[in-house]
Design a protein around this motif. Structure first.
Motif, short mmCIF file in Angstrom:
data_model
loop_
_atom_site.label_atom_id
_atom_site.label_comp_id
_atom_site.label_asym_id
_atom_site.label_seq_id
_atom_site.Cartn_x
_atom_site.Cartn_y
_atom_site.Cartn_z
N HIS A 41 0.86 -1.19 0.00
CA HIS A 41 0.00 0.00 0.00
C HIS A 41 0.89 1.23 0.00
O HIS A 41 1.38 1.69 1.03
CB HIS A 41 -0.90 -0.01 1.24
N ASN A 42 1.13 1.74 -1.19
CA ASN A 42 1.99 2.90 -1.38
C ASN A 42 1.17 4.00 -2.05
O ASN A 42 1.03 4.02 -3.26
CB ASN A 42 3.20 2.54 -2.25
N SER A 43 0.60 4.89 -1.27
CA SER A 43 -0.26 5.93 -1.83
C SER A 43 -0.23 7.18 -0.98
O SER A 43 -0.46 7.14 0.23
CB SER A 43 -1.71 5.43 -1.93
N ALA A 44 0.05 8.30 -1.64
CA ALA A 44 -0.01 9.60 -0.97
C ALA A 44 -1.44 10.09 -0.80
O ALA A 44 -1.68 11.13 -0.19
CB ALA A 44 0.80 10.63 -1.74
N PHE A 45 -2.40 9.32 -1.34
CA PHE A 45 -3.82 9.66 -1.20
C PHE A 45 -4.50 8.73 -0.20
O PHE A 45 -4.22 7.53 -0.18
CB PHE A 45 -4.55 9.51 -2.55
N THR A 46 -5.40 9.27 0.59
CA THR A 46 -6.27 8.44 1.42
C THR A 46 -7.38 7.88 0.54
O THR A 46 -7.50 8.23 -0.64
CB THR A 46 -6.90 9.25 2.55
N GLU A 47 -8.23 7.04 1.11
CA GLU A 47 -9.32 6.46 0.34
C GLU A 47 -10.31 7.52 -0.15
O GLU A 47 -11.02 7.31 -1.12
CB GLU A 47 -10.05 5.41 1.16
N LYS A 48 -10.32 8.70 0.49
CA LYS A 48 -11.22 9.79 0.09
C LYS A 48 -10.54 10.76 -0.88
O LYS A 48 -11.17 11.71 -1.34
CB LYS A 48 -11.68 10.58 1.32
N GLY A 49 -9.25 10.54 -1.17
CA GLY A 49 -8.53 11.43 -2.07
C GLY A 49 -7.85 12.59 -1.36
O GLY A 49 -7.37 13.52 -2.01
N GLU A 50 -7.77 12.51 -0.04
CA GLU A 50 -7.01 13.53 0.70
C GLU A 50 -5.53 13.20 0.62
O GLU A 50 -5.15 12.06 0.34
CB GLU A 50 -7.49 13.54 2.16
#
Length: 362
Positions: A129-138
């Motif tokens: 899980h490599n993402s600068a975004f949260t599940e809401k797109g924050e």
């Protein structure tokens, strides 16, 4: 001095300080099919073996500069060989330590992505899980803080990063289309807030490869390009595009909407096909003079007279190096495989930087 005057003076001081903090050193412009940095074409006046180099933007795929793994079941995969543990801040710090050396060889750009790329090079299953975004797109503050360090250093050095937002191995981390749109809005707002002027935006890496959300797929990705381009602050808007998988020529909806065009050479083993891809791209409906960049190509042969890099240059297209650590190779190999050795130690890396230095005249 009364309170009203004092308050006004303090507000002015704070505002002036904030403006000073946001003052930037590097500004990229696109004029026709050429890139300009601070009003001067890149590689000004340079030709190489009869090929025009002025206005191109040599680059490398360095998408893991802010990498971290939020999945506790897989985070142990990325241990450094010397410490036996993963450290996202070390990764970013070592990235920054090498940027000046990259530029000294003529590399003016690199692609970095808010969702990285496969840390194994090529992977069909991507449980990390490599993402600068949260599940809401924050935006996740720790990822963005690392990105800011890299972009600030690029601004200082006169480099032009290609900032990608989404990756097909991780876009499912956003819960729905609304979250994807939120992500674009939040990322663009952040870039504007920081007043960067040296950034190119890539909505997503290889839009035609296994994306979960329809708006990130070829038929609709131009909607996000348009959304990002229309974001404006103080009269400034960013240059925006997207990329496709190896060997694929951009479709008219993207050609008509984007500011520059991104090609990939993965899977293209014949350099003549690289030339043909550029020529075909210029024939797509809606094309007008605009830069064409390869920002991912996993072919090398840098010691040969005819390779994908030279073929792209011969067609007046910029070229980008993509390298990952292959089976049984050492830590020094690959810029996409985590943990990354950001130095120029391997023979492949040396070959790329040596040829780029020769071509660009740095």
């Amino acid at each position: 001095m009364n309170r009203l005057v004092l308050a006004s003076l303090m507000a002015l001081i704070i505002g002036t300080t904030a403006f000073a903090q946001q003052k930037r050193n590097t500004r990229v412009e696109i004029r026709g099919d050429k890139f300009y940095i601070n009003g001067t074409p890149t590689y000004e006046g340079r030709t190489w073996k009869g090929h025009e180099i002025e206005g191109l933007l040599m680059n490398s795929r360095m998408v893991q500069g802010i990498f971290d793994d939020l999945n506790p079941e897989t985070m142990g995969k990325w241990k450094y060989p010397d410490t036996g543990k993963w450290d996202p801040d070390r990764n970013t710090d070592e990235f920054i330590q090498n940027m000046e050396n990259w530029k000294s060889h003529g590399m003016l750009s690199f692609t970095i992505n808010l969702q990285g790329g496969s840390p194994e090079g090529y992977s069909r299953q991507q449980p990390w899980h490599n993402s600068a975004f949260t599940e809401k797109g924050e935006l996740r503050p720790d990822f963005i803080a690392r990105l800011e360090k890299i972009l600030d250093k690029a601004d200082e050095l006169g480099m032009v990063p290609i900032v990608g937002f989404f990756y097909f191995g991780q876009d499912h981390r956003l819960e729905d289309e609304k979250a994807v749109i939120n992500g674009v809005n939040n990322a663009m707002d952040w870039l504007h807030e920081k007043a960067y002027r040296n950034i190119l935006v890539e909505i997503n890496n290889e839009c035609n490869i296994r994306y979960s959300h329809e708006i990130l797929q070829p038929e609709r990705v131009h909607e996000l390009i348009k959304l990002a381009r229309e974001k404006e602050k103080n009269g400034y808007s960013y240059y925006v595009s997207t990329s496709y998988g190896g060997g694929f020529v951009p479709l008219p909806n993207v050609v008509q909407t984007a500011d520059f065009l991104l090609l990939h050479g993965n899977g293209v083993s014949d350099p003549d096909r690289i030339v043909a891809m550029v020529e075909e791209t210029r024939e797509v409906e809606g094309y007008r003079p605009m830069p064409i960049l390869f920002n991912e190509d996993d072919h090398f042969d840098f010691d040969k007279d005819w390779n994908n890099f030279i073929a792209a240059v011969s067609a007046y297209a910029s070229w980008g190096y993509f390298d990952f650590r292959m089976k049984d190779e050492g830590f020094e190999e690959g810029y996409q495989s985590v943990p990354v050795d950001w130095d120029i130690r391997s023979e492949r890396k040396k070959g790329f930087f040596r040829l780029m230095k020769e071509i660009t005249g740095y």
